[in-house]
Design a protein around this motif. Structure first.
Motif, PDB file in Angstrom:
ATOM      1  N   PRO A  15       4.009   0.255 -13.921  1.00 48.10           N
ATOM      2  CA  PRO A  15       2.814  -0.592 -13.860  1.00 48.10           C
ATOM      3  C   PRO A  15       2.460  -0.999 -12.434  1.00 48.10           C
ATOM      4  O   PRO A  15       1.385  -1.507 -12.180  1.00 48.10           O
ATOM      5  N   GLU A  16       3.400  -0.753 -11.518  1.00 52.14           N
ATOM      6  CA  GLU A  16       3.194  -1.174 -10.137  1.00 52.14           C
ATOM      7  C   GLU A  16       3.682  -0.104  -9.165  1.00 52.14           C
ATOM      8  O   GLU A  16       4.763   0.451  -9.333  1.00 52.14           O
ATOM      9  N   ILE A  17       2.849   0.193  -8.147  1.00 53.23           N
ATOM     10  CA  ILE A  17       3.288   1.126  -7.099  1.00 53.23           C
ATOM     11  C   ILE A  17       3.254   0.432  -5.749  1.00 53.23           C
ATOM     12  O   ILE A  17       2.401  -0.409  -5.486  1.00 53.23           O
ATOM     13  N   TRP A  18       4.214   0.792  -4.920  1.00 53.09           N
ATOM     14  CA  TRP A  18       4.223   0.340  -3.527  1.00 53.09           C
ATOM     15  C   TRP A  18       4.065   1.591  -2.666  1.00 53.09           C
ATOM     16  O   TRP A  18       4.748   2.592  -2.884  1.00 53.09           O
ATOM     17  N   VAL A  19       3.170   1.525  -1.682  1.00 50.21           N
ATOM     18  CA  VAL A  19       2.913   2.695  -0.854  1.00 50.21           C
ATOM     19  C   VAL A  19       3.464   2.456   0.550  1.00 50.21           C
ATOM     20  O   VAL A  19       3.088   1.502   1.222  1.00 50.21           O
ATOM     21  N   THR A  20       4.386   3.335   0.990  1.00 38.14           N
ATOM     22  CA  THR A  20       5.077   3.109   2.260  1.00 38.14           C
ATOM     23  C   THR A  20       4.223   3.466   3.467  1.00 38.14           C
ATOM     24  O   THR A  20       4.132   2.708   4.418  1.00 38.14           O
ATOM     25  N   HIS A  21       3.618   4.661   3.453  1.00 45.50           N
ATOM     26  CA  HIS A  21       2.863   5.103   4.630  1.00 45.50           C
ATOM     27  C   HIS A  21       1.884   6.196   4.231  1.00 45.50           C
ATOM     28  O   HIS A  21       2.012   6.806   3.178  1.00 45.50           O
ATOM     29  N   GLY A  22       0.906   6.430   5.110  1.00 46.60           N
ATOM     30  CA  GLY A  22      -0.099   7.450   4.839  1.00 46.60           C
ATOM     31  C   GLY A  22      -1.438   6.806   4.557  1.00 46.60           C
ATOM     32  O   GLY A  22      -1.763   5.771   5.135  1.00 46.60           O
ATOM     33  N   ASN A  23      -2.221   7.424   3.652  1.00 47.75           N
ATOM     34  CA  ASN A  23      -3.530   6.884   3.291  1.00 47.75           C
ATOM     35  C   ASN A  23      -3.389   5.952   2.084  1.00 47.75           C
ATOM     36  O   ASN A  23      -3.744   6.296   0.952  1.00 47.75           O
ATOM     37  N   GLU A  24      -2.864   4.750   2.359  1.00 42.46           N
ATOM     38  CA  GLU A  24      -2.539   3.825   1.271  1.00 42.46           C
ATOM     39  C   GLU A  24      -3.764   3.433   0.449  1.00 42.46           C
ATOM     40  O   GLU A  24      -3.713   3.428  -0.777  1.00 42.46           O
ATOM     41  N   GLU A  25      -4.855   3.075   1.142  1.00 43.26           N
ATOM     42  CA  GLU A  25      -5.999   2.468   0.457  1.00 43.26           C
ATOM     43  C   GLU A  25      -6.545   3.351  -0.656  1.00 43.26           C
ATOM     44  O   GLU A  25      -6.783   2.886  -1.768  1.00 43.26           O
ATOM     45  N   ALA A  26      -6.776   4.623  -0.345  1.00 39.98           N
ATOM     46  CA  ALA A  26      -7.388   5.515  -1.331  1.00 39.98           C
ATOM     47  C   ALA A  26      -6.497   5.659  -2.561  1.00 39.98           C
ATOM     48  O   ALA A  26      -6.978   5.626  -3.696  1.00 39.98           O
ATOM     49  N   LEU A  27      -5.207   5.786  -2.336  1.00 39.53           N
ATOM     50  CA  LEU A  27      -4.278   5.984  -3.448  1.00 39.53           C
ATOM     51  C   LEU A  27      -4.184   4.713  -4.300  1.00 39.53           C
ATOM     52  O   LEU A  27      -4.189   4.775  -5.534  1.00 39.53           O
ATOM     53  N   ILE A  28      -4.134   3.571  -3.640  1.00 38.62           N
ATOM     54  CA  ILE A  28      -4.048   2.295  -4.357  1.00 38.62           C
ATOM     55  C   ILE A  28      -5.337   2.052  -5.155  1.00 38.62           C
ATOM     56  O   ILE A  28      -5.303   1.603  -6.300  1.00 38.62           O
ATOM     57  N   HIS A  29      -6.458   2.418  -4.558  1.00 37.82           N
ATOM     58  CA  HIS A  29      -7.733   2.266  -5.251  1.00 37.82           C
ATOM     59  C   HIS A  29      -7.777   3.147  -6.510  1.00 37.82           C
ATOM     60  O   HIS A  29      -8.126   2.688  -7.598  1.00 37.82           O
ATOM     61  N   ALA A  30      -7.380   4.396  -6.354  1.00 39.08           N
ATOM     62  CA  ALA A  30      -7.408   5.327  -7.495  1.00 39.08           C
ATOM     63  C   ALA A  30      -6.468   4.866  -8.596  1.00 39.08           C
ATOM     64  O   ALA A  30      -6.791   4.937  -9.791  1.00 39.08           O
ATOM     65  N   ALA A  31      -5.284   4.364  -8.219  1.00 42.23           N
ATOM     66  CA  ALA A  31      -4.326   3.881  -9.217  1.00 42.23           C
ATOM     67  C   ALA A  31      -4.882   2.633  -9.909  1.00 42.23           C
ATOM     68  O   ALA A  31      -4.718   2.458 -11.123  1.00 42.23           O
ATOM     69  N   GLY A  32      -5.527   1.792  -9.130  1.00 43.53           N
ATOM     70  CA  GLY A  32      -6.115   0.567  -9.675  1.00 43.53           C
ATOM     71  C   GLY A  32      -7.124   0.843 -10.773  1.00 43.53           C
ATOM     72  O   GLY A  32      -7.199   0.103 -11.763  1.00 43.53           O
ATOM     73  N   LEU A  33      -7.880   1.922 -10.619  1.00 42.42           N
ATOM     74  CA  LEU A  33      -8.869   2.294 -11.641  1.00 42.42           C
ATOM     75  C   LEU A  33      -8.193   2.653 -12.963  1.00 42.42           C
ATOM     76  O   LEU A  33      -8.800   2.638 -14.010  1.00 42.42           O
ATOM     77  N   ARG A  34      -6.907   2.988 -12.888  1.00 45.35           N
ATOM     78  CA  ARG A  34      -6.154   3.323 -14.095  1.00 45.35           C
ATOM     79  C   ARG A  34      -5.276   2.155 -14.536  1.00 45.35           C
ATOM     80  O   ARG A  34      -4.349   2.326 -15.328  1.00 45.35           O
ATOM     81  N   GLY A  35      -5.511   0.982 -13.976  1.00 43.37           N
ATOM     82  CA  GLY A  35      -4.785  -0.217 -14.390  1.00 43.37           C
ATOM     83  C   GLY A  35      -3.426  -0.383 -13.752  1.00 43.37           C
ATOM     84  O   GLY A  35      -2.598  -1.181 -14.207  1.00 43.37           O
ATOM     85  N   ILE A  36      -3.159   0.374 -12.704  1.00 43.12           N
ATOM     86  CA  ILE A  36      -1.869   0.274 -12.018  1.00 43.12           C
ATOM     87  C   ILE A  36      -2.047  -0.588 -10.771  1.00 43.12           C
ATOM     88  O   ILE A  36      -2.988  -0.389  -9.998  1.00 43.12           O
ATOM     89  N   GLN A  37      -1.112  -1.533 -10.602  1.00 46.36           N
ATOM     90  CA  GLN A  37      -1.225  -2.427  -9.463  1.00 46.36           C
ATOM     91  C   GLN A  37      -0.603  -1.783  -8.221  1.00 46.36           C
ATOM     92  O   GLN A  37       0.477  -1.201  -8.308  1.00 46.36           O
ATOM     93  N   GLY A  38      -1.272  -1.891  -7.092  1.00 37.97           N
ATOM     94  CA  GLY A  38      -0.768  -1.250  -5.878  1.00 37.97           C
ATOM     95  C   GLY A  38      -0.554  -2.218  -4.750  1.00 37.97           C
ATOM     96  O   GLY A  38      -1.206  -3.249  -4.665  1.00 37.97           O
ATOM     97  N   ARG A  39       0.396  -1.886  -3.900  1.00 37.03           N
ATOM     98  CA  ARG A  39       0.703  -2.725  -2.747  1.00 37.03           C
ATOM     99  C   ARG A  39       1.011  -1.821  -1.555  1.00 37.03           C
ATOM    100  O   ARG A  39       1.820  -0.895  -1.667  1.00 37.03           O
ATOM    101  N   ALA A  40       0.320  -2.077  -0.441  1.00 35.61           N
ATOM    102  CA  ALA A  40       0.559  -1.289   0.771  1.00 35.61           C
ATOM    103  C   ALA A  40       1.657  -1.959   1.585  1.00 35.61           C
ATOM    104  O   ALA A  40       1.558  -3.123   1.935  1.00 35.61           O
ATOM    105  N   LEU A  41       2.741  -1.209   1.868  1.00 35.68           N
ATOM    106  CA  LEU A  41       3.856  -1.809   2.605  1.00 35.68           C
ATOM    107  C   LEU A  41       3.658  -1.710   4.115  1.00 35.68           C
ATOM    108  O   LEU A  41       4.259  -2.455   4.862  1.00 35.68           O
ATOM    109  N   ARG A  42       2.813  -0.756   4.511  1.00 36.30           N
ATOM    110  CA  ARG A  42       2.539  -0.550   5.943  1.00 36.30           C
ATOM    111  C   ARG A  42       3.814  -0.538   6.777  1.00 36.30           C
ATOM    112  O   ARG A  42       3.942  -1.279   7.755  1.00 36.30           O
TER     113      ARG A  42
END
Ligand SMILES: [Zn+2]
Ligand SMILES: [Zn+2]
Length: 336
Positions: free
Chosen positions: A292-319
């Motif tokens: 239900p939740e993804i954390w993104v370590t590096h790369g193009n975080e925003e696009a991936l978090i946005h796409a996951a969000g549309l499917r009801g998955i919560q995202g967090r960019a760790l930067r």
């Protein structure tokens, strides 16, 4: 799990995963230099990762090590931990951590396309999935690698007297390109720039068949006519490759999808071969592990978090700064 200046820290287990600075206890997902850093006191990793890292950093880089086979669980502090294949390079692993009733999986770098040189990614259902997003934009869709190697062989067929020099990263990409060439029927010797030879040796000592490999530096110019030569990306467009006869310069990287990158590096034959998941693979993997939740370590975080969000998955960019450097690595100097 806590984000510290050193990286991701598992408090109940008392260890870091792929710490960016020297720490007491680390779990290392794979031997790329942005993940496997020197100076740790105690490292837990697969035997392959330990062997490759030692070859690259020297025996004394880590005070002590513990090898863990895929699927073999250990208890660290209050956490239960095991490693599962990540499909990125030989020895690469995801780290699964269970504490109380929840499970977090740190995937490190990964890809889903089969790779003849390493075990394939195995999805683990989890509550939090920590993912990279190196190619986390819809423009990044990697073609089948056999298609790209086909382009290389077609070029050789067209220009049989020209030396084909393929730029590829020393760990993982180089051995994968060799294995793909062998699968495609190229059984002639493959010549290697000195910076690539050592990792190939570790791979073959760990049972990965790479066929007839020879040093490019000591080969006679005549021998290299029409030959297949592999070199680090930084060497293909400099003095080193100019001594080759009328070379066709190729570069194997996921970034070759961006035409400008190929052009600016003087690459005549861009080969889109990547050891990182593309946009579709990232999203399919996120859906498959069901977190239900993804954390993104590096790369193009925003696009991936946005796409996951549309499917009801919560995202967090760790930067987390400091990952992704291996892909940008410049050539190591040619050893004497
Ligand atoms: Zn990597
Ligand atoms: Zn990385």
């Amino acid at each position: 799990m806590k984000i510290c200046p050193e990286g991701l820290y598992c408090e109940p287990g008392g260890f870091f995963v792929d710490p960016l600075r020297a720490v007491d206890r680390a779990i290392v997902t794979h031997a790329h230099s942005d993940h496997a850093r020197p100076g740790h006191r105690h490292v837990l990793a697969t035997a392959e990762t330990i062997a490759i890292a030692r070859q690259r950093m020297g025996l004394g880089a880590w005070r002590s090590t513990q090898a863990l086979a895929y699927g073999e669980a250990v208890t660290l502090g209050e956490a239960r931990v095991w490693l599962q294949p990540a499909g990125h390079v030989l020895g690469s692993a995801q780290v699964a951590i269970e504490y109380r009733a929840s499970r977090i999986v740190i995937s490190g770098d990964y890809k889903r396309t089969p790779d003849p040189t390493c075990a394939g990614f195995e999805p683990i259902p989890c509550d939090v999935f920590v993912t990279e997003a190196t190619f986390g934009l819809p423009v990044f869709r990697h073609p089948p690698p056999c298609h790209e190697v086909g382009k290389l062989l077609a070029s050789h067929h067209l220009f049989p007297a020209r030396t084909h020099v393929v730029g590829c990263y020393a760990l993982g990409k180089c051995q994968r390109v060799i294995a793909l060439l062998r699968q495609a029927g190229w059984h002639a010797p493959i010549y290697l720039h000195g910076a690539l030879a050592n990792v190939c040796q570790v791979y073959t000592s760990l049972g990965v068949e790479l066929g007839d490999l020879r040093p490019a530096t000591t080969a006679a110019k005549k021998q290299l006519e029409g030959a297949m030569v592999l070199a680090p990306p930084g060497a293909v467009d400099d003095r080193w490759s100019r001594r080759l006869s009328d070379p066709v310069v190729a570069l194997a990287s996921g970034w070759m999808r961006v035409r400008q990158r190929a052009r600016s590096r003087g690459v005549e034959l861009p080969l889109v071969i990547s050891d990182h998941a593309d946009w579709d693979e990232l999203n399919a993997t996120i859906d498959e592990v069901g977190a239900p939740e993804i954390w993104v370590t590096h790369g193009n975080e925003e696009a991936l978090i946005h796409a996951a969000g549309l499917r009801g998955i919560q995202g967090r960019a760790l930067r987390l700064l400091g990952y992704g450097e291996e892909e940008a690595e410049i050539a190591e100097p040619e050893p004497a």
